[in-house]
Design an enzyme around this catalytic site. Structure first.
Site, short mmCIF file in Angstrom:
data_model
loop_
_atom_site.label_atom_id
_atom_site.label_comp_id
_atom_site.label_asym_id
_atom_site.label_seq_id
_atom_site.Cartn_x
_atom_site.Cartn_y
_atom_site.Cartn_z
N CYS A 93 48.47 35.63 71.16
CA CYS A 93 48.33 34.28 70.61
C CYS A 93 49.54 33.44 70.97
O CYS A 93 50.50 33.33 70.20
CB CYS A 93 48.16 34.35 69.10
SG CYS A 93 46.73 35.30 68.55
N LEU A 94 49.48 32.80 72.13
CA LEU A 94 50.55 31.92 72.60
C LEU A 94 50.07 30.47 72.67
O LEU A 94 50.67 29.58 72.09
CB LEU A 94 51.05 32.39 73.97
CG LEU A 94 52.07 31.50 74.68
CD1 LEU A 94 53.36 31.37 73.86
CD2 LEU A 94 52.37 32.03 76.08
N PRO A 101 46.43 24.07 70.84
CA PRO A 101 45.69 22.88 71.30
C PRO A 101 46.56 21.89 72.06
O PRO A 101 46.09 21.22 73.00
CB PRO A 101 45.16 22.28 70.00
CG PRO A 101 45.00 23.45 69.08
CD PRO A 101 46.15 24.35 69.41
N ARG A 124 49.93 38.53 85.04
CA ARG A 124 49.55 37.79 86.25
C ARG A 124 49.11 38.74 87.36
O ARG A 124 48.17 38.44 88.11
CB ARG A 124 50.71 36.91 86.70
CG ARG A 124 50.90 35.71 85.79
CD ARG A 124 52.24 35.03 85.94
NE ARG A 124 52.33 33.91 84.99
CZ ARG A 124 53.43 33.31 84.61
NH1 ARG A 124 54.61 33.73 85.10
NH2 ARG A 124 53.41 32.31 83.76
N HIS A 135 24.20 33.57 100.20
CA HIS A 135 22.92 33.97 99.61
C HIS A 135 21.93 32.81 99.56
O HIS A 135 20.75 33.02 99.20
CB HIS A 135 23.12 34.50 98.19
CG HIS A 135 23.48 35.95 98.13
ND1 HIS A 135 24.74 36.42 98.47
CD2 HIS A 135 22.77 37.04 97.76
CE1 HIS A 135 24.78 37.72 98.29
NE2 HIS A 135 23.61 38.13 97.87
N GLY A 153 19.82 29.89 98.10
CA GLY A 153 19.32 29.63 96.75
C GLY A 153 19.35 30.86 95.86
O GLY A 153 19.47 30.74 94.63
N GLU A 199 46.98 32.68 82.23
CA GLU A 199 48.24 33.37 82.56
C GLU A 199 49.20 32.44 83.31
O GLU A 199 50.01 32.88 84.12
CB GLU A 199 47.99 34.64 83.41
CG GLU A 199 47.00 35.62 82.83
CD GLU A 199 47.51 36.35 81.61
OE1 GLU A 199 48.53 35.93 81.04
OE2 GLU A 199 46.87 37.34 81.22
N GLU A 256 49.13 25.73 89.37
CA GLU A 256 50.15 24.71 89.58
C GLU A 256 51.50 25.16 89.02
O GLU A 256 52.55 24.96 89.63
CB GLU A 256 49.71 23.39 88.93
CG GLU A 256 48.55 22.70 89.63
CD GLU A 256 47.21 23.38 89.41
OE1 GLU A 256 46.29 23.16 90.22
OE2 GLU A 256 47.06 24.14 88.42
N ARG A 268 60.94 26.69 92.29
CA ARG A 268 62.18 26.64 91.54
C ARG A 268 63.14 27.74 92.01
O ARG A 268 64.33 27.51 92.19
CB ARG A 268 61.89 26.78 90.05
CG ARG A 268 63.11 26.69 89.15
CD ARG A 268 62.70 26.80 87.70
NE ARG A 268 61.90 25.66 87.27
CZ ARG A 268 61.06 25.68 86.23
NH1 ARG A 268 60.90 26.79 85.53
NH2 ARG A 268 60.40 24.58 85.89
#
Length: 379
Positions: free
Chosen positions: A121-122, A125, A239, A335, A337, A360, A364, A372
């Site tokens: 839980c990081l 909203p 990642r 494939h 359709g 993760e 960008e 960096r």
């Protein structure tokens, strides 16, 4: 890089499990939004609930290269479930690395068997890529902490038993964040509705809501103020794993495309005899092999503690998730359709892999991490 006999056997075991337990039901589970906890626990019986945990706590004690082999193989059956198992392992690894003996012995054996499921839980909203701006608060009240706030896009939420929650205990910025282990039945913890999503439908995604949720001070994971370091420590491995899941899904899609072109005819000849389509298959295979090579290099760097591991993990995540999605999308195109029909399973893979370019850390943000480091080295 050559795999050992043990690594090849590990990959084969995971692939066989995916083919037997995931692939035959993947379309049905996606359409029904069914989270097959019983099947996850079968995977845990093979050591996949505690991939990186020590054996004395029920884990498999594998390295990061071993792990990406497992997750790629699992994703050939269902990328959504393979990705959830990755997230579950992130939670277990954080508790193993930063937890005290009491926390490790309380939670890790149950996480290893997946009798208890984990959620990370990081995200909030208003705090996605800018994770250091999170606003969920945890205030000390005697021998307890009181949590208030909302977490967004939480995989496994509502079903998971153990949550590693990042909350602000101090001032603004990363140094004011702490990590907590919060159990599902904690008073004041509730969950939003299962989100209606483009993909990843075989695992639930909900808000986790904290309203005066009290946890004992012993729920603090690591030291107060060290939460951002706890959170970031898990992301390199996460990642790599989500990169592996992208490659596994794309590998399954490419296999479908090869079979389709070999079986279907148009304009008087097999599609597989058309040179333009042969060239496209060759490019898809080459791109997947290039991505896999980078992934293995990054996993090896993380295993050996190289100082380039974070940058390489970001490179692998960006390249593998972009490549995996593009290969799966090309397989759908080949494939015609039929690729658009749910019964073939290709459109599900495309939908599942699309989110890998976002979670993760968006691709960008991966570019920010990579550049960096380059600029720091140049200064």
């Amino acid at each position: 890089m050559r795999l050992t006999d043990e690594q090849r056997a590990l990959r084969e075991t995971a692939a066989e499990f995916a083919a037997e337990h995931f692939a035959p039901h993947a379309i049905e589970w996606d359409q029904a939004k069914h989270f097959p906890v019983d099947v996850l626990r079968k995977a845990a019986q093979l050591g996949m609930g505690g991939v990186y945990l020590p054996e004395e706590l029920g884990g498999s004690a594998l390295g990061r290269l071993d792990g990406v082999l497992v997750f790629e193989a699992l994703a050939t059956g269902c990328p959504s479930l393979a990705a959830y198992i990755s997230i579950h392992n992130m939670v277990a690894t954080m508790i193993d690395k930063f937890g005290d003996d009491s926390q490790r012995h309380r939670y890790l054996p149950r996480l290893s068997t997946m009798d208890a499921l984990g959620s990370y839980c990081l995200t909030e909203p208003d705090a996605g890529s800018d994770a250091a701006a999170l606003s969920t608060r945890a205030r000390r009240d005697g021998d307890e902490y009181v949590l208030d706030g909302v977490k967004q896009f939480i995989s496994g939420a509502g079903t998971s038993d153990v949550h590693v929650v990042l909350a602000r205990t101090g001032g603004p910025g990363a140094r004011g964040i702490s990590a907590f282990i919060v159990e599902r039945d904690t008073p004041g913890v509730s969950f939003g509705p299962n989100e209606i999503k483009m993909g990843w439908n075989a695992q639930p995604t909900r808000q986790v809501i904290f309203e005066d949720a009290r946890v004992p001070a012993s729920a603090l994971l690591g030291e107060e103020g060290s939460g951002f370091r706890v959170a970031m420590s898990a992301l390199d491995g996460g990642r790599l794993n989500i990169s592996a899941c992208s490659l596994g899904g794309a590998e399954a899609a490419l296999g479908m495309a090869v079979r389709h072109l070999s079986e279907r005819s148009a304009f008087g000849e097999k599609l597989s005899e058309k040179q333009a389509l042969q060239f496209r298959l060759a490019d898809m295979r080459t791109d997947l092999e290039a991505a896999r090579t980078l992934l293995w290099r990054a996993a090896d760097a993380l295993d050996h503690g190289e100082d380039t591991a974070t940058q390489l993990s970001a490179m692998a995540k960006r390249f593998c998730t972009d490549t995996g999605f593009e290969v799966a999308n090309q397989a759908l195109q080949l494939h015609g359709g039929y690729g658009y029909l749910a019964e073939y399973g290709l459109e599900k893979i495309v939908r599942d892999l699309r989110v890998h370019q976002i979670l993760e850390g968006t691709n960008e943000i991966m570019r920010v991490i990579i550049s960096r480091r380059m600029l720091q080295e140049a200064s």
